[in-house]
Design a protein around this motif. Structure first.
Motif, PDB file in Angstrom:
ATOM      1  N   VAL A  87      32.456  38.264 -49.538  1.00 36.03           N
ATOM      2  CA  VAL A  87      31.973  38.620 -50.235  1.00 36.03           C
ATOM      3  C   VAL A  87      32.229  38.217 -51.843  1.00 36.03           C
ATOM      4  O   VAL A  87      33.634  38.808 -51.957  1.00 36.03           O
ATOM      5  CB  VAL A  87      30.764  39.734 -50.745  1.00 36.03           C
ATOM      6  CG1 VAL A  87      29.696  39.517 -51.664  1.00 36.03           C
ATOM      7  CG2 VAL A  87      30.304  40.211 -48.941  1.00 36.03           C
ATOM      8  N   HIS A  88      31.399  36.854 -52.040  1.00 36.83           N
ATOM      9  CA  HIS A  88      32.328  36.003 -53.649  1.00 36.83           C
ATOM     10  C   HIS A  88      30.777  36.054 -54.486  1.00 36.83           C
ATOM     11  O   HIS A  88      29.819  36.659 -53.855  1.00 36.83           O
ATOM     12  CB  HIS A  88      32.752  34.488 -53.441  1.00 36.83           C
ATOM     13  CG  HIS A  88      33.840  34.448 -52.228  1.00 36.83           C
ATOM     14  ND1 HIS A  88      34.714  35.369 -52.376  1.00 36.83           N
ATOM     15  CD2 HIS A  88      33.414  34.082 -50.744  1.00 36.83           C
ATOM     16  CE1 HIS A  88      36.443  35.135 -52.275  1.00 36.83           C
ATOM     17  NE2 HIS A  88      35.224  34.832 -50.368  1.00 36.83           N
ATOM     18  N   LYS A  89      31.274  35.414 -55.729  1.00 36.15           N
ATOM     19  CA  LYS A  89      30.410  35.518 -56.631  1.00 36.15           C
ATOM     20  C   LYS A  89      28.962  34.977 -56.226  1.00 36.15           C
ATOM     21  O   LYS A  89      29.546  33.716 -55.345  1.00 36.15           O
ATOM     22  CB  LYS A  89      31.027  34.585 -58.306  1.00 36.15           C
ATOM     23  CG  LYS A  89      29.960  35.235 -58.955  1.00 36.15           C
ATOM     24  CD  LYS A  89      30.112  34.198 -59.965  1.00 36.15           C
ATOM     25  CE  LYS A  89      30.980  35.578 -60.722  1.00 36.15           C
ATOM     26  NZ  LYS A  89      32.150  34.768 -61.797  1.00 36.15           N
ATOM     27  N   ASP A  91      27.081  35.438 -53.996  1.00 33.40           N
ATOM     28  CA  ASP A  91      26.215  35.399 -52.364  1.00 33.40           C
ATOM     29  C   ASP A  91      26.134  36.901 -51.717  1.00 33.40           C
ATOM     30  O   ASP A  91      25.851  37.616 -53.547  1.00 33.40           O
ATOM     31  CB  ASP A  91      27.824  36.399 -51.496  1.00 33.40           C
ATOM     32  CG  ASP A  91      28.726  35.294 -50.814  1.00 33.40           C
ATOM     33  OD1 ASP A  91      28.318  33.882 -50.975  1.00 33.40           O
ATOM     34  OD2 ASP A  91      29.743  35.203 -51.414  1.00 33.40           O
ATOM     35  N   ARG A  92      24.644  36.362 -51.177  1.00 38.34           N
ATOM     36  CA  ARG A  92      23.842  37.754 -51.329  1.00 38.34           C
ATOM     37  C   ARG A  92      24.346  38.965 -50.259  1.00 38.34           C
ATOM     38  O   ARG A  92      24.212  38.361 -49.166  1.00 38.34           O
ATOM     39  CB  ARG A  92      22.268  37.222 -50.726  1.00 38.34           C
ATOM     40  CG  ARG A  92      21.581  36.715 -51.607  1.00 38.34           C
ATOM     41  CD  ARG A  92      21.841  35.356 -52.039  1.00 38.34           C
ATOM     42  NE  ARG A  92      20.914  34.499 -52.715  1.00 38.34           N
ATOM     43  CZ  ARG A  92      21.419  32.769 -52.627  1.00 38.34           C
ATOM     44  NH1 ARG A  92      22.176  32.500 -53.103  1.00 38.34           N
ATOM     45  NH2 ARG A  92      20.224  32.987 -53.608  1.00 38.34           N
ATOM     46  N   ALA A 115      28.684  39.384 -56.910  1.00 38.97           N
ATOM     47  CA  ALA A 115      27.260  39.124 -56.200  1.00 38.97           C
ATOM     48  C   ALA A 115      25.822  39.578 -56.011  1.00 38.97           C
ATOM     49  O   ALA A 115      25.493  40.275 -57.225  1.00 38.97           O
ATOM     50  CB  ALA A 115      27.570  40.407 -54.609  1.00 38.97           C
ATOM     51  N   HIS A 136      17.257  34.633 -47.803  1.00 33.36           N
ATOM     52  CA  HIS A 136      18.264  34.764 -48.691  1.00 33.36           C
ATOM     53  C   HIS A 136      19.652  34.359 -48.044  1.00 33.36           C
ATOM     54  O   HIS A 136      20.614  34.425 -48.871  1.00 33.36           O
ATOM     55  CB  HIS A 136      18.340  35.968 -49.402  1.00 33.36           C
ATOM     56  CG  HIS A 136      18.949  37.470 -48.575  1.00 33.36           C
ATOM     57  ND1 HIS A 136      19.623  37.137 -47.770  1.00 33.36           N
ATOM     58  CD2 HIS A 136      17.693  38.474 -48.526  1.00 33.36           C
ATOM     59  CE1 HIS A 136      19.449  39.185 -47.269  1.00 33.36           C
ATOM     60  NE2 HIS A 136      18.834  39.044 -47.110  1.00 33.36           N
ATOM     61  N   ARG A 137      19.625  34.397 -46.636  1.00 38.71           N
ATOM     62  CA  ARG A 137      20.886  34.231 -46.139  1.00 38.71           C
ATOM     63  C   ARG A 137      22.255  34.650 -46.020  1.00 38.71           C
ATOM     64  O   ARG A 137      23.108  34.870 -47.004  1.00 38.71           O
ATOM     65  CB  ARG A 137      21.735  32.601 -46.249  1.00 38.71           C
ATOM     66  CG  ARG A 137      20.345  32.077 -45.640  1.00 38.71           C
ATOM     67  CD  ARG A 137      21.147  30.200 -46.132  1.00 38.71           C
ATOM     68  NE  ARG A 137      20.157  29.003 -44.959  1.00 38.71           N
ATOM     69  CZ  ARG A 137      18.468  29.014 -46.339  1.00 38.71           C
ATOM     70  NH1 ARG A 137      18.805  28.697 -47.487  1.00 38.71           N
ATOM     71  NH2 ARG A 137      17.820  28.352 -45.320  1.00 38.71           N
ATOM     72  N   GLY A 138      21.867  36.670 -46.240  1.00 42.10           N
ATOM     73  CA  GLY A 138      23.125  36.874 -47.034  1.00 42.10           C
ATOM     74  C   GLY A 138      24.549  36.813 -46.337  1.00 42.10           C
ATOM     75  O   GLY A 138      24.037  37.465 -44.588  1.00 42.10           O
ATOM     76  N   ARG A 139      25.461  37.490 -46.311  1.00 46.59           N
ATOM     77  CA  ARG A 139      26.764  37.461 -46.134  1.00 46.59           C
ATOM     78  C   ARG A 139      26.736  39.034 -45.082  1.00 46.59           C
ATOM     79  O   ARG A 139      27.168  39.140 -44.191  1.00 46.59           O
ATOM     80  CB  ARG A 139      27.715  37.080 -46.888  1.00 46.59           C
ATOM     81  CG  ARG A 139      28.043  35.497 -47.225  1.00 46.59           C
ATOM     82  CD  ARG A 139      28.981  35.844 -48.023  1.00 46.59           C
ATOM     83  NE  ARG A 139      30.194  35.773 -46.861  1.00 46.59           N
ATOM     84  CZ  ARG A 139      30.951  34.528 -46.876  1.00 46.59           C
ATOM     85  NH1 ARG A 139      30.334  33.752 -46.163  1.00 46.59           N
ATOM     86  NH2 ARG A 139      32.222  35.347 -46.041  1.00 46.59           N
TER      87      ARG A 139
END
Length: 465
Positions: A87-89, A91-92, A115, A136-139
């Motif tokens: 997870v990066h800045k 990202d959902r 995030a 929202h395409r969350g990781r």
């Protein structure tokens, strides 16, 4: 980092100047007419509370306590788990949980690394949740076991449910119960089996335990960059007037400003490090997030967290930790009064319950005063949001303030970035007095635009479409 969240009240001189400048005669004495726009992200709320009140209980979950020091440390471990999950800045991270300690830990961990927290109703239909994930395409998905069980029940696997390739973690609500309660759940009796079914669910294949990972992780490195206040912090779903949930994107500044406004409203009747909030409103809702996850932390308050509202749960918790601040909706207080009358219960520590938040006057007011030693106050507010290319900044639509005497709505104001101040008289008949029409649109994820509401010349608030 500042301690502005701990010292939310304005000085008498500043309040008097604000009163004269902004002409807010309907505000209670001592409440500022304006707040400074926050210049620090949401994670500072928890960091400041832990710095000033490290040993104060932050969360009481059905009798199990977690201090502010422990909550901060847990959130830093959670932040590291998310980092190692890729997870990066920006990202959902999807959170699908009832009110529980893990919810607060995961939220502050995600916010700390920049995030975007996508909040979901854990009881929403599986098809609706899958559609929201797609939008929202969350990781990463951090979800209650029972919600995960429902998500895959009809299709058989994470891949068939459209969750293949995502990092999916399960949350066990019983993990943060007192030891005695955890042991009782293992008993081979009907009552224990029923409680286990309410708290836990079958974990699908391929799902890892969030509780295990968050407990064993090393904390996030000191000095990890903070997000900007202008960056997105949360996606809150609202059905609005159409009934179709849409994600409202809120920045750190939006949510922090809302929290600061609420703290200012309550500044004359609350004290940092001394309050006990009841967290019965859902954290995934704007009301619960603002008052429980943000304002209560900003006050370094102890939160009595319940996974769901129930009159018996509240009355039992009240014997252990009486509330001093109880945000709720009218039906909650009505049910509390009804149940207390039926059982002969009276809230312990009645004299300490000074403020009851965001209710409509009249419903059970006199009865609740008998139960808790306090009447019902009223308030109403707006969250700032980014609307197309225009930023909605500070807004305040208030009665007489949190815990006030209620009454007719006063005047309010909306400030649109780069524009002037639009003033309107606000009455029970609706919004009115604005020259021209006000059209509010929400830019949905995936490029879709949804019309939320329209305020035409006659001041009638039309439903969106």
């Amino acid at each position: 980092m500042t301690d502005s969240t701990i010292n939310a009240a304005a000085s008498p001189q500043q309040a008097a100047q604000d009163h004269r400048h902004y002409l807010r005669p309907h505000y209670q004495p001592g409440i500022p007419a304006a707040i400074e726009v926050p210049d620090a992200p949401l994670s500072e709320l928890l960091e400041t509370a832990a710095r000033f009140y490290p040993d104060r209980v932050a969360i009481d979950f059905l009798g199990a306590a977690m201090t502010y020091r422990e909550l901060l440390e847990a959130s830093e471990r959670a932040a590291q788990v998310l980092r190692t999950s890729g997870v990066h800045k920006g990202d959902r991270v999807a959170l699908i949980m009832p009110n529980c300690p893990q919810h607060a830990v995961a939220l502050y961990g995600a916010l700390r690394i920049g995030a975007v927290v996508a909040e979901h109703n854990p009881l929403a239909p599986a098809a609706q949740l899958r559609e929201q994930f797609h939008i929202h395409r969350g990781r990463v998905i951090i979800a209650w076991e029972k919600t995960l069980e429902r998500l895959v029940a009809a299709v058989g696997s994470l891949e068939a449910a459209g969750l293949g390739g995502l990092s999916v973690y399960s949350v066990d609500l019983s993990r943060h119960l007192p030891l005695r309660s955890r042991l009782a759940l293992r008993l081979p009796v009907a009552a224990a089996r029923t409680q286990r079914r309410e708290l836990r669910g079958r974990i699908p294949a391929g799902v890892r335990s969030w509780d295990d990972l968050a407990a064993s992780a090393i904390p996030l490195a000191t000095g990890f960059p903070l997000p900007s206040v202008s960056e997105a912090a949360a996606l809150l779903y609202t059905g609005g007037t159409t009934g179709t949930p849409k994600a409202v994107c809120l920045t750190h500044e939006n949510l922090r400003s809302n929290a600061e406004m609420s703290l200012a409203w309550a500044s004359g009747t609350t004290s940092a490090g001394k309050e006990t909030f009841y967290a019965v409103l859902p954290f995934f809702h704007a009301f619960g997030m603002s008052l429980s996850l943000l304002c209560a932390v900003g006050l370094a308050a102890t939160q009595v967290v319940l996974p769901k509202f129930g009159a018996d749960l509240v009355l039992a918790a009240w014997k252990r930790r009486p509330a001093t601040f109880f945000p709720g909706v009218p039906v909650m207080f009505d049910r509390l009064v009804t149940r207390a009358r039926a059982t002969g219960a009276r809230a312990a520590g009645a004299g300490r319950t000074r403020r009851i938040g965001a209710t409509r006057r009249g419903l059970g007011c006199a009865a609740f005063r008998t139960l808790a030693g306090s009447g019902l106050g009223g308030s109403i507010g707006l969250l700032g949001a980014r609307l197309g290319g225009t930023r909605l900044g500070r807004s305040s639509l208030g009665r007489s303030g949190l815990g006030g005497s209620g009454g007719s709505l006063g005047r309010g104001s909306l400030r649109l970035g780069g524009g002037g101040l639009l003033r309107s008289g606000l009455g029970r008949a609706g919004l009115g007095g604005l020259g021209g029409g006000l059209c509010v649109r929400l830019l949905g994820l995936g490029g879709r635009r949804e019309l939320l509401a329209h305020l035409p010349h006659d001041g009638r608030f039309e439903r969106g479409r």
